[in-house]
Design a protein around this motif. Structure first.
Motif, PDB file in Angstrom:
ATOM      1  N   MET A   1      -2.082  12.916  -0.739  1.00 57.82           N
ATOM      2  CA  MET A   1      -1.790  13.834  -1.833  1.00 57.82           C
ATOM      3  C   MET A   1      -0.452  14.508  -1.575  1.00 57.82           C
ATOM      4  SD  MET A   1      -3.800  17.197  -3.212  1.00 57.82           S
ATOM      5  CE  MET A   1      -3.158  18.258  -1.951  1.00 57.82           C
ATOM      6  N   PHE A   2       0.276  14.751  -2.643  1.00 58.82           N
ATOM      7  CA  PHE A   2       1.509  15.515  -2.526  1.00 58.82           C
ATOM      8  C   PHE A   2       1.653  16.440  -3.721  1.00 58.82           C
ATOM      9  CE2 PHE A   2       2.842  12.084  -5.189  1.00 58.82           C
ATOM     10  CZ  PHE A   2       3.874  12.575  -5.965  1.00 58.82           C
ATOM     11  N   VAL A   3       2.575  17.377  -3.590  1.00 56.91           N
ATOM     12  CA  VAL A   3       2.787  18.407  -4.600  1.00 56.91           C
ATOM     13  C   VAL A   3       4.130  18.165  -5.269  1.00 56.91           C
ATOM     14  CG1 VAL A   3       2.996  20.892  -4.981  1.00 56.91           C
ATOM     15  CG2 VAL A   3       1.469  20.037  -3.197  1.00 56.91           C
ATOM     16  N   ARG A   4       4.145  18.304  -6.565  1.00 53.19           N
ATOM     17  CA  ARG A   4       5.386  18.211  -7.334  1.00 53.19           C
ATOM     18  C   ARG A   4       5.674  19.597  -7.887  1.00 53.19           C
ATOM     19  NH1 ARG A   4       9.751  14.730  -7.983  1.00 53.19           N
ATOM     20  NH2 ARG A   4      10.487  14.805 -10.130  1.00 53.19           N
ATOM     21  N   ILE A   5       6.862  20.108  -7.592  1.00 55.11           N
ATOM     22  CA  ILE A   5       7.308  21.419  -8.057  1.00 55.11           C
ATOM     23  C   ILE A   5       8.499  21.193  -8.971  1.00 55.11           C
ATOM     24  CG2 ILE A   5       8.197  23.680  -7.384  1.00 55.11           C
ATOM     25  CD1 ILE A   5       7.001  23.047  -4.544  1.00 55.11           C
ATOM     26  N   VAL A   6       8.439  21.740 -10.174  1.00 58.78           N
ATOM     27  CA  VAL A   6       9.540  21.597 -11.128  1.00 58.78           C
ATOM     28  C   VAL A   6       9.950  22.980 -11.610  1.00 58.78           C
ATOM     29  CG1 VAL A   6      10.323  20.547 -13.286  1.00 58.78           C
ATOM     30  CG2 VAL A   6       8.646  19.339 -11.848  1.00 58.78           C
ATOM     31  N   LYS A   7      11.240  23.266 -11.486  1.00 58.18           N
ATOM     32  CA  LYS A   7      11.806  24.529 -11.963  1.00 58.18           C
ATOM     33  C   LYS A   7      12.416  24.284 -13.343  1.00 58.18           C
ATOM     34  CE  LYS A   7      15.391  27.937 -10.917  1.00 58.18           C
ATOM     35  NZ  LYS A   7      16.547  28.217 -10.026  1.00 58.18           N
ATOM     36  N   LEU A   8      12.005  25.105 -14.303  1.00 58.78           N
ATOM     37  CA  LEU A   8      12.451  24.981 -15.686  1.00 58.78           C
ATOM     38  C   LEU A   8      13.047  26.314 -16.123  1.00 58.78           C
ATOM     39  CD1 LEU A   8       9.097  23.467 -16.939  1.00 58.78           C
ATOM     40  CD2 LEU A   8      11.153  22.166 -16.352  1.00 58.78           C
ATOM     41  N   SER A   9      14.210  26.277 -16.718  1.00 58.55           N
ATOM     42  CA  SER A   9      14.868  27.493 -17.184  1.00 58.55           C
ATOM     43  C   SER A   9      15.148  27.365 -18.682  1.00 58.55           C
ATOM     44  CB  SER A   9      16.173  27.708 -16.407  1.00 58.55           C
ATOM     45  OG  SER A   9      16.762  28.924 -16.760  1.00 58.55           O
ATOM     46  N   PHE A  10      14.701  28.366 -19.431  1.00 57.68           N
ATOM     47  CA  PHE A  10      14.751  28.301 -20.890  1.00 57.68           C
ATOM     48  C   PHE A  10      15.603  29.410 -21.488  1.00 57.68           C
ATOM     49  CE2 PHE A  10      10.676  26.495 -19.644  1.00 57.68           C
ATOM     50  CZ  PHE A  10      10.716  25.284 -20.296  1.00 57.68           C
ATOM     51  N   HIS A  11      16.135  29.138 -22.673  1.00 54.73           N
ATOM     52  CA  HIS A  11      16.705  30.206 -23.480  1.00 54.73           C
ATOM     53  C   HIS A  11      15.534  31.124 -23.861  1.00 54.73           C
ATOM     54  CE1 HIS A  11      20.651  28.394 -23.977  1.00 54.73           C
ATOM     55  NE2 HIS A  11      20.034  27.228 -24.167  1.00 54.73           N
ATOM     56  N   GLU A  12      15.761  32.407 -23.793  1.00 59.46           N
ATOM     57  CA  GLU A  12      14.675  33.372 -24.022  1.00 59.46           C
ATOM     58  C   GLU A  12      13.954  33.137 -25.346  1.00 59.46           C
ATOM     59  OE1 GLU A  12      13.894  38.207 -23.934  1.00 59.46           O
ATOM     60  OE2 GLU A  12      15.860  37.420 -23.428  1.00 59.46           O
ATOM     61  N   GLU A  13      14.701  32.826 -26.379  1.00 59.81           N
ATOM     62  CA  GLU A  13      14.082  32.637 -27.691  1.00 59.81           C
ATOM     63  C   GLU A  13      13.220  31.370 -27.756  1.00 59.81           C
ATOM     64  OE1 GLU A  13      18.307  30.934 -27.964  1.00 59.81           O
ATOM     65  OE2 GLU A  13      17.376  32.712 -27.098  1.00 59.81           O
ATOM     66  N   ASN A  14      13.357  30.470 -26.767  1.00 61.32           N
ATOM     67  CA  ASN A  14      12.578  29.229 -26.757  1.00 61.32           C
ATOM     68  C   ASN A  14      11.291  29.318 -25.930  1.00 61.32           C
ATOM     69  OD1 ASN A  14      14.502  28.023 -28.354  1.00 61.32           O
ATOM     70  ND2 ASN A  14      15.598  27.119 -26.647  1.00 61.32           N
ATOM     71  N   ILE A  15      11.094  30.421 -25.241  1.00 62.30           N
ATOM     72  CA  ILE A  15       9.916  30.553 -24.379  1.00 62.30           C
ATOM     73  C   ILE A  15       8.608  30.444 -25.172  1.00 62.30           C
ATOM     74  CG2 ILE A  15       8.654  32.128 -22.863  1.00 62.30           C
ATOM     75  CD1 ILE A  15      11.421  33.004 -21.771  1.00 62.30           C
ATOM     76  N   PRO A  16       8.461  31.118 -26.314  1.00 60.57           N
ATOM     77  CA  PRO A  16       7.199  30.957 -27.058  1.00 60.57           C
ATOM     78  C   PRO A  16       6.907  29.501 -27.441  1.00 60.57           C
ATOM     79  CG  PRO A  16       8.380  32.879 -27.854  1.00 60.57           C
ATOM     80  CD  PRO A  16       9.322  32.145 -26.936  1.00 60.57           C
ATOM     81  N   ALA A  17       7.924  28.752 -27.838  1.00 63.26           N
ATOM     82  CA  ALA A  17       7.716  27.344 -28.194  1.00 63.26           C
ATOM     83  C   ALA A  17       7.295  26.530 -26.975  1.00 63.26           C
ATOM     84  CB  ALA A  17       8.987  26.762 -28.804  1.00 63.26           C
ATOM     85  N   PHE A  18       7.925  26.799 -25.835  1.00 65.84           N
ATOM     86  CA  PHE A  18       7.536  26.111 -24.605  1.00 65.84           C
ATOM     87  C   PHE A  18       6.082  26.407 -24.257  1.00 65.84           C
ATOM     88  CE2 PHE A  18       6.834  26.701 -20.015  1.00 65.84           C
ATOM     89  CZ  PHE A  18       6.774  25.366 -19.655  1.00 65.84           C
ATOM     90  N   LEU A  19       5.711  27.685 -24.274  1.00 64.01           N
ATOM     91  CA  LEU A  19       4.348  28.067 -23.902  1.00 64.01           C
ATOM     92  C   LEU A  19       3.312  27.488 -24.863  1.00 64.01           C
ATOM     93  CD1 LEU A  19       4.930  31.761 -22.805  1.00 64.01           C
ATOM     94  CD2 LEU A  19       4.481  29.775 -21.332  1.00 64.01           C
ATOM     95  N   GLU A  20       3.627  27.471 -26.127  1.00 63.45           N
ATOM     96  CA  GLU A  20       2.706  26.895 -27.106  1.00 63.45           C
ATOM     97  C   GLU A  20       2.518  25.401 -26.854  1.00 63.45           C
ATOM     98  OE1 GLU A  20       2.540  26.025 -31.871  1.00 63.45           O
ATOM     99  OE2 GLU A  20       3.514  27.874 -31.207  1.00 63.45           O
ATOM    100  N   ASN A  21       3.625  24.702 -26.602  1.00 65.68           N
ATOM    101  CA  ASN A  21       3.537  23.266 -26.334  1.00 65.68           C
ATOM    102  C   ASN A  21       2.797  22.991 -25.021  1.00 65.68           C
ATOM    103  OD1 ASN A  21       4.365  20.502 -27.165  1.00 65.68           O
ATOM    104  ND2 ASN A  21       5.383  20.565 -25.176  1.00 65.68           N
ATOM    105  N   PHE A  22       3.070  23.801 -23.993  1.00 65.99           N
ATOM    106  CA  PHE A  22       2.373  23.631 -22.720  1.00 65.99           C
ATOM    107  C   PHE A  22       0.870  23.807 -22.919  1.00 65.99           C
ATOM    108  CE2 PHE A  22       0.708  24.795 -18.593  1.00 65.99           C
ATOM    109  CZ  PHE A  22       1.333  23.882 -17.752  1.00 65.99           C
TER     110      PHE A  22
END
Length: 98
Positions: A1-22
């Protein structure tokens, strides 16, 4: 088993769309063959930065997911929301303290 870590940086106004899609996609991602865990974190000091942690049985499982239609759909949507290039690491878990 291994762990995958991904750092994502968003424009502030796009955070709600990201969270909804997630929210809509998280169970599908979590149920990808070989996936054992999926978590989402938000940076305490910069709310535009998020991290995903996912546990995979084998690198082949992650590659199969990355070559899937599901990943294509998730990534096509998400990458339009970024304000910086994402970063990713594959790491081996060495110690767990309970």
């Amino acid at each position: 088993m291994f762990v995958r870590i991904v750092k994502l940086s968003f424009h502030e106004e796009n955070i709600p769309a990201f969270l909804e899609n997630f929210e809509q996609m998280k169970e599908k991602i979590r149920n990808a063959p070989g996936n054992r865990l999926l978590e989402l974190y938000q940076d305490k000091n910069n709310p535009c930065i998020f991290f995903t942690y996912s546990y995979w049985d084998a690198e082949e499982d992650l590659e199969n997911y990355r070559n899937s239609e599901l990943f294509y759909d998730v990534w096509t949507f998400t990458k339009k929301l970024f304000n910086d290039k994402p970063e990713a690491w594959s790491v081996d878990k060495l110690v767990t303290l309970d």
